[in-house]
Design a protein around this motif. Structure first.
Motif, PDB file in Angstrom:
ATOM      1  N   LYS A   9       0.856  -1.183   0.000  1.00 48.45           N
ATOM      2  CA  LYS A   9       0.000   0.000   0.000  1.00 48.45           C
ATOM      3  C   LYS A   9       0.887   1.226   0.000  1.00 48.45           C
ATOM      4  CE  LYS A   9      -3.879   2.304   2.083  1.00 48.45           C
ATOM      5  NZ  LYS A   9      -4.921   2.297   3.091  1.00 48.45           N
ATOM      6  N   LYS A  10       0.607   2.132  -0.911  1.00 46.46           N
ATOM      7  CA  LYS A  10       1.401   3.355  -1.017  1.00 46.46           C
ATOM      8  C   LYS A  10       1.009   4.304   0.112  1.00 46.46           C
ATOM      9  CE  LYS A  10       3.020   6.710  -4.336  1.00 46.46           C
ATOM     10  NZ  LYS A  10       2.978   7.121  -5.741  1.00 46.46           N
ATOM     11  N   PHE A  16       6.073   2.757   0.946  1.00 39.52           N
ATOM     12  CA  PHE A  16       5.046   1.739   0.806  1.00 39.52           C
ATOM     13  C   PHE A  16       5.004   0.905   2.080  1.00 39.52           C
ATOM     14  CE2 PHE A  16       6.259   2.789  -3.463  1.00 39.52           C
ATOM     15  CZ  PHE A  16       5.094   2.709  -4.191  1.00 39.52           C
ATOM     16  N   GLU A  42      -3.927   3.703  -2.798  1.00 40.00           N
ATOM     17  CA  GLU A  42      -3.168   3.156  -3.913  1.00 40.00           C
ATOM     18  C   GLU A  42      -2.410   1.916  -3.459  1.00 40.00           C
ATOM     19  OE1 GLU A  42       0.097   4.450  -7.291  1.00 40.00           O
ATOM     20  OE2 GLU A  42      -0.746   5.968  -5.973  1.00 40.00           O
ATOM     21  N   SER A  56      -0.594  -1.392 -10.696  1.00 38.52           N
ATOM     22  CA  SER A  56      -0.911  -0.368  -9.709  1.00 38.52           C
ATOM     23  C   SER A  56      -2.417  -0.124  -9.740  1.00 38.52           C
ATOM     24  CB  SER A  56      -0.149   0.917 -10.041  1.00 38.52           C
ATOM     25  OG  SER A  56      -0.463   1.923  -9.128  1.00 38.52           O
ATOM     26  N   ASN A  58      -5.579   2.312  -7.890  1.00 42.15           N
ATOM     27  CA  ASN A  58      -5.816   3.490  -7.076  1.00 42.15           C
ATOM     28  C   ASN A  58      -7.312   3.685  -6.871  1.00 42.15           C
ATOM     29  OD1 ASN A  58      -5.528   5.843  -5.664  1.00 42.15           O
ATOM     30  ND2 ASN A  58      -4.723   7.034  -7.343  1.00 42.15           N
TER      31      ASN A  58
END
Length: 76
Positions: A9-10, A16, A42, A56, A58
């Motif tokens: 998870k960003k 991260f 994200e 990726s 989001n």
């Protein structure tokens, strides 16, 4: 045998948080959908084999603006 993928998870531009490891890209994608339902944000899928981000995803909570670019505010 399917390869392993890390789900991350960003947190911000550079950081991260590791969430979990799963086997198979389709499993990783399905798991991210579940995670986003509980905790929008994200997420990325990181290949342990290639050492690269391969996907990726989001999502944002309703009304949330990530960096202000979609809803710029100008101060007088």
């Amino acid at each position: 045998m399917e390869p392993f993928f890390d789900i991350l998870k960003k947190m911000d531009v550079l950081n991260f948080e590791w969430v979990e490891v799963v086997r198979g890209l389709q499993t990783a994608e399905a798991r991210i959908q579940e995670l986003q339902a509980r905790s929008p944000g994200e997420y990325v899928i990181f290949s342990q084999r290639t050492q690269q981000i391969v996907a990726s995803f989001n999502s944002r909570a309703a009304g949330e603006v990530s960096d202000g670019s979609e809803n710029p505010r100008k101060t007088p």
